[in-house]
Scaffold this motif. Sequence first.
Motif, short mmCIF file in Angstrom:
data_model
loop_
_atom_site.label_atom_id
_atom_site.label_comp_id
_atom_site.label_asym_id
_atom_site.label_seq_id
_atom_site.Cartn_x
_atom_site.Cartn_y
_atom_site.Cartn_z
N ARG A 1 14.78 18.80 9.49
CA ARG A 1 14.74 18.91 10.95
C ARG A 1 13.38 19.43 11.41
O ARG A 1 12.85 20.40 10.88
CB ARG A 1 15.83 19.87 11.44
N GLY B 1 20.09 22.91 12.82
CA GLY B 1 19.91 23.74 11.65
C GLY B 1 19.55 25.16 11.98
O GLY B 1 19.67 26.05 11.14
N PHE B 2 19.10 25.43 13.21
CA PHE B 2 18.68 26.78 13.59
C PHE B 2 19.55 27.33 14.73
O PHE B 2 19.14 28.25 15.43
CB PHE B 2 17.22 26.76 14.03
N LYS B 3 20.74 26.78 14.90
CA LYS B 3 21.61 27.18 16.01
C LYS B 3 21.91 28.68 15.97
O LYS B 3 21.79 29.38 16.98
CB LYS B 3 22.90 26.37 15.96
N THR C 1 17.65 16.87 2.57
CA THR C 1 18.89 16.93 3.34
C THR C 1 18.54 16.95 4.82
O THR C 1 17.38 17.14 5.20
CB THR C 1 19.68 18.20 2.99
N ASP C 2 19.54 16.78 5.67
CA ASP C 2 19.29 16.75 7.11
C ASP C 2 18.74 18.07 7.63
O ASP C 2 17.76 18.08 8.38
CB ASP C 2 20.60 16.43 7.86
N VAL C 3 19.33 19.18 7.22
CA VAL C 3 18.92 20.48 7.73
C VAL C 3 17.47 20.78 7.34
O VAL C 3 16.67 21.24 8.17
CB VAL C 3 19.86 21.59 7.21
N HIS D 1 15.62 21.22 0.22
CA HIS D 1 16.95 21.46 0.79
C HIS D 1 17.11 22.96 1.00
O HIS D 1 16.21 23.76 0.69
CB HIS D 1 18.07 20.87 -0.06
N GLY D 2 18.24 23.38 1.51
CA GLY D 2 18.44 24.76 1.93
C GLY D 2 18.38 25.79 0.83
O GLY D 2 18.14 26.98 1.10
N HIS E 1 18.03 11.68 14.21
CA HIS E 1 17.05 12.66 13.74
C HIS E 1 16.32 12.14 12.50
O HIS E 1 15.11 12.32 12.35
CB HIS E 1 17.73 13.99 13.42
N TYR F 1 22.72 12.66 13.47
CA TYR F 1 21.91 12.88 12.28
C TYR F 1 21.07 11.64 11.98
O TYR F 1 19.92 11.76 11.54
CB TYR F 1 22.80 13.18 11.07
N LYS G 1 23.01 18.93 -0.97
CA LYS G 1 21.97 19.47 -1.85
C LYS G 1 22.14 18.95 -3.27
O LYS G 1 21.14 18.67 -3.96
CB LYS G 1 22.03 21.01 -1.82
#
Length: 405
Positions: free
Chosen positions: A143, A1-3, A138-140, A112-113, A167, A164, A91
């Motif tokens: 994290r 998520g922070f790549k 959500t996954d992001v 979520h984002g 995680h 995923y 989302k």
Amino acid sequence: GFKEDIELILSKVNHKTQTLLFSATMPESIMRITKQFQNNPVMIKTLREGITAKEVKQSYFMVKHSDKIEALTRILDTYTTKLALVFCNTKRSVDELFDILVDKGYNCDKIHGDINQAQRLDTLNKFNNGLVDVLIATDVAARGLDIKEVEAVINYEIPTKEDYYVHRIGRTGRAGREGLSFTLLTNKEMKKLQAIERYTKKPLRKRQIPTIEKVNEIKQDKFIRDIESNIANGITEDYSHIINRLYDSGNSPEAIISALIKDRLTFDSSENDKDLNDIIPERRKSSRNRDEDINKSGVRFFLNLGKKDGIRPRDILGAVAGECDIPGTDIGEIEILDKFSFFNAAKEHKNVILKKMNDSAIKGKDVVVELTTSKKQKGSVANSKYGSDSSKRKDSSKSSYRKKK
């Protein structure tokens, strides 16, 4: 998520540094970062029995898409007493599920984002402190979360990527504590589950979605435990003046208690108590070689119930897998006859099947299970463990059984 953030920061570093990179998984995208920003990096892996922690008890439920909400609420009511983290893939799904659970009276929140950072941190603090029971994410957004008391992770939607999944369930079973992970999936998603099992090198146990009767029983038990805990802690002493006022108004103790229970405890309607468990036709195809091995080298069991008892192959499969806590893939051919049945299983489960199944019941009827040397007659058709009854012959087996007293 922070790549992207990592790449931006590292690209701005223009002096000599030592870089350490930590990740639970090492997909190709992470490996590209090491090649781009690190100089001859040394990779260190921690040795484990598998990718997922052994403290996490992993299982799944087969359910039709239209029944997923009802299945989720039954799982929440049955298996979780502390904090539960529920994952969705989008989302929009998080927003929709949040609205539904709030309408049903669950103490939940979402991240979520699209939710700003300040609100996300506030939500996480509430969840971490036990002010929110269910967090939908959500996954992001989830994290890197380190919440020590998460009792269960529920994959409301099976993740799109195997890492995923790792995680997600890594949010529970932390610091040596035991945790639970549940995955809801439909027939069409069986291949995704099998990919996860191959990736983690660990089979997931199939569970039965609890009935409303079971859910109500657990609600009642929890309510009584909470009341007894309050009494033991002396909490009732602060409310004695209210109790006296109720007595003075002519109310009996039974009437007062009944009114309080009605206000605090809500049972689900038994009229809606349908079986939400779906069958698994795809899994039979993928495990054909395994079944053939079991049928050739496994052990064969006699079971005292048959067609006349309303027994189907999936009833035997579910009972043996559930009662004995063994994977359904370790159960081979199931043969249903009029008054009794036969099934094959991997020989390493022989003792546990004999012990557990003889203390169990199927459809309310006592079960007797014995080893047998009876073989399927040539030309007869045995049942697929996922199919329908197909054997029309009478078996010549001389196996006998005694009814439980």
